[in-house]
Design a protein around this motif. Structure first.
Motif, mmCIF file in Angstrom:
data_model
loop_
_atom_site.group_PDB
_atom_site.id
_atom_site.type_symbol
_atom_site.label_atom_id
_atom_site.label_comp_id
_atom_site.label_asym_id
_atom_site.label_seq_id
_atom_site.Cartn_x
_atom_site.Cartn_y
_atom_site.Cartn_z
ATOM 1 N N VAL A 74 0.921 -1.256 0.066
ATOM 2 C CA VAL A 74 0.034 0.044 0.006
ATOM 3 C C VAL A 74 0.889 1.190 -0.003
ATOM 4 O O VAL A 74 1.641 1.304 0.716
ATOM 5 C CB VAL A 74 -0.923 0.062 1.269
ATOM 6 N N VAL A 75 0.469 2.180 -1.052
ATOM 7 C CA VAL A 75 1.285 3.305 -0.946
ATOM 8 C C VAL A 75 0.637 4.623 -0.831
ATOM 9 O O VAL A 75 1.081 5.779 -0.303
ATOM 10 C CB VAL A 75 2.033 3.577 -2.503
ATOM 11 N N LYS A 76 -0.949 4.389 -0.454
ATOM 12 C CA LYS A 76 -1.726 5.665 -0.252
ATOM 13 C C LYS A 76 -3.075 5.331 0.426
ATOM 14 O O LYS A 76 -3.690 4.111 -0.084
ATOM 15 C CB LYS A 76 -2.033 6.505 -1.501
ATOM 16 N N THR A 77 -3.393 5.751 1.282
ATOM 17 C CA THR A 77 -4.660 5.506 2.371
ATOM 18 C C THR A 77 -5.488 6.769 2.330
ATOM 19 O O THR A 77 -4.929 7.761 2.388
ATOM 20 C CB THR A 77 -4.409 4.804 3.480
ATOM 21 N N THR A 78 -6.892 6.611 2.370
ATOM 22 C CA THR A 78 -7.797 7.788 2.568
ATOM 23 C C THR A 78 -8.661 6.977 3.759
ATOM 24 O O THR A 78 -9.163 6.276 3.595
ATOM 25 C CB THR A 78 -8.594 8.149 1.394
ATOM 26 N N VAL A 79 -8.514 7.903 4.927
ATOM 27 C CA VAL A 79 -9.336 7.709 6.117
ATOM 28 C C VAL A 79 -10.532 8.685 6.354
ATOM 29 O O VAL A 79 -10.170 9.629 6.328
ATOM 30 C CB VAL A 79 -8.506 7.557 7.306
ATOM 31 N N LEU A 80 -11.891 8.191 6.280
ATOM 32 C CA LEU A 80 -12.909 8.952 6.323
ATOM 33 C C LEU A 80 -13.551 8.640 7.645
ATOM 34 O O LEU A 80 -13.774 7.746 8.033
ATOM 35 C CB LEU A 80 -13.961 8.794 5.068
ATOM 36 N N LEU A 81 -13.684 9.806 8.610
ATOM 37 C CA LEU A 81 -14.199 9.517 10.081
ATOM 38 C C LEU A 81 -15.470 10.301 10.003
ATOM 39 O O LEU A 81 -15.680 11.725 9.551
ATOM 40 C CB LEU A 81 -13.057 9.980 10.855
ATOM 41 N N LYS A 82 -16.180 10.006 10.767
ATOM 42 C CA LYS A 82 -17.490 10.584 11.339
ATOM 43 C C LYS A 82 -17.157 11.565 12.206
ATOM 44 O O LYS A 82 -17.930 12.506 12.173
ATOM 45 C CB LYS A 82 -18.413 9.379 11.873
ATOM 46 N N ASP A 83 -16.342 11.292 13.269
ATOM 47 C CA ASP A 83 -16.111 12.280 14.074
ATOM 48 C C ASP A 83 -14.486 12.456 14.173
ATOM 49 O O ASP A 83 -13.830 11.247 14.520
ATOM 50 C CB ASP A 83 -16.644 11.857 15.269
ATOM 51 N N ILE A 84 -14.046 13.577 13.881
ATOM 52 C CA ILE A 84 -12.494 13.703 13.969
ATOM 53 C C ILE A 84 -11.847 13.352 15.377
ATOM 54 O O ILE A 84 -10.626 13.160 15.449
ATOM 55 C CB ILE A 84 -12.130 15.118 13.460
ATOM 56 N N ALA A 85 -12.719 13.601 16.409
ATOM 57 C CA ALA A 85 -12.144 13.219 17.641
ATOM 58 C C ALA A 85 -11.857 11.919 17.679
ATOM 59 O O ALA A 85 -11.108 11.431 18.773
ATOM 60 C CB ALA A 85 -13.381 13.617 18.656
ATOM 61 N N ASP A 86 -12.055 10.996 16.829
ATOM 62 C CA ASP A 86 -12.035 9.616 16.771
ATOM 63 C C ASP A 86 -10.585 9.240 16.238
ATOM 64 O O ASP A 86 -10.118 8.259 16.305
ATOM 65 C CB ASP A 86 -12.925 8.601 16.034
ATOM 66 N N PHE A 87 -9.857 10.397 15.740
ATOM 67 C CA PHE A 87 -8.568 10.233 14.876
ATOM 68 C C PHE A 87 -7.597 9.429 15.957
ATOM 69 O O PHE A 87 -6.868 8.816 15.401
ATOM 70 C CB PHE A 87 -8.237 11.665 14.462
ATOM 71 N N GLY A 88 -7.363 9.819 17.297
ATOM 72 C CA GLY A 88 -6.373 9.201 17.875
ATOM 73 C C GLY A 88 -6.465 7.709 18.285
ATOM 74 O O GLY A 88 -5.474 7.002 17.921
ATOM 75 N N ALA A 89 -7.649 7.380 18.471
ATOM 76 C CA ALA A 89 -7.937 5.932 18.504
ATOM 77 C C ALA A 89 -7.637 4.967 17.323
ATOM 78 O O ALA A 89 -7.255 4.147 17.135
ATOM 79 C CB ALA A 89 -9.441 5.590 19.069
#
Length: 127
Positions: A74-89
C-alpha cells in the motif's frame, strides 16, 4: 515493486504512521472504501472506533489478498471519519497494520458515512 519514502525538511514531518510522500513503480490496485462490516455477519464489527477501524483494515487486507497484494504494498490510504475526535484511537489501530515505510495518508471528517459507520478506509497498492 519499488516503493520509496519521500521526506523533506521543507514540509512538516509526518506525525503518525504515514509518509510525507511515496514513489512507487509497478502495477496498481485501487481498493474502494471499506466500511467496518464483518463479511461473516453483514453487521458492523462493533460500535466503537477501535473495532470499526480494525474491521475496515481487515476488509482492505482481504481485497488486497484477493488481488495477490499485501498491506506492505500500500502506497496511499484515505481515512474518512464520522468524528475527527476519533482520530487518535483510529491512528493507534492503523499503526498496528502499517509499519516500516508507511503509506502516504489523508484523513477527513465527513458529514456522514454509509450505514452510520464511524470510519471508511480506501487504499492504493503497487507492486
Amino acid at each position: 515493486m519499488a516503493k520509496n519514502q519521500v521526506s523533506t525538511p521543507a514540509a512538516p514531518a509526518a506525525i503518525g504512521p504515514y509518509s510525507q510522500g511515496i514513489t512507487a513503480t509497478g502495477t496498481a490496485v485501487y481498493v474502494s472504501g471499506q466500511l467496518p462490516i464483518d463479511p461473516a455477519t453483514g453487521a458492523f464489527a462493533g460500535d466503537d472506533i477501535t473495532s470499526q477501524t480494525r474491521q475496515s483494515l481487515e476488509n482492505v487486507k482481504a481485497v488486497l489478498a484477493a488481488a495477490d497484494y499485501e498491506l506492505s504494498d500500500v502506497v496511499k490510504t484515505t481515512v474518512l471519519l464520522k468524528d475527527i475526535a476519533d482520530f487518535g484511537a483510529m491512528n493507534e489501530v492503523y499503526a498496528s497494520y502499517f509499519t516500516g515505510v508507511c503509506p502516504a495518508r489523508s484523513a477527513f471528517q465527513v458529514a456522514a458515512l454509509p450505514k452510520g459507520a464511524r470510519v471508511e478506509i480506501e487504499a492504493v497498492a503497487v507492486k
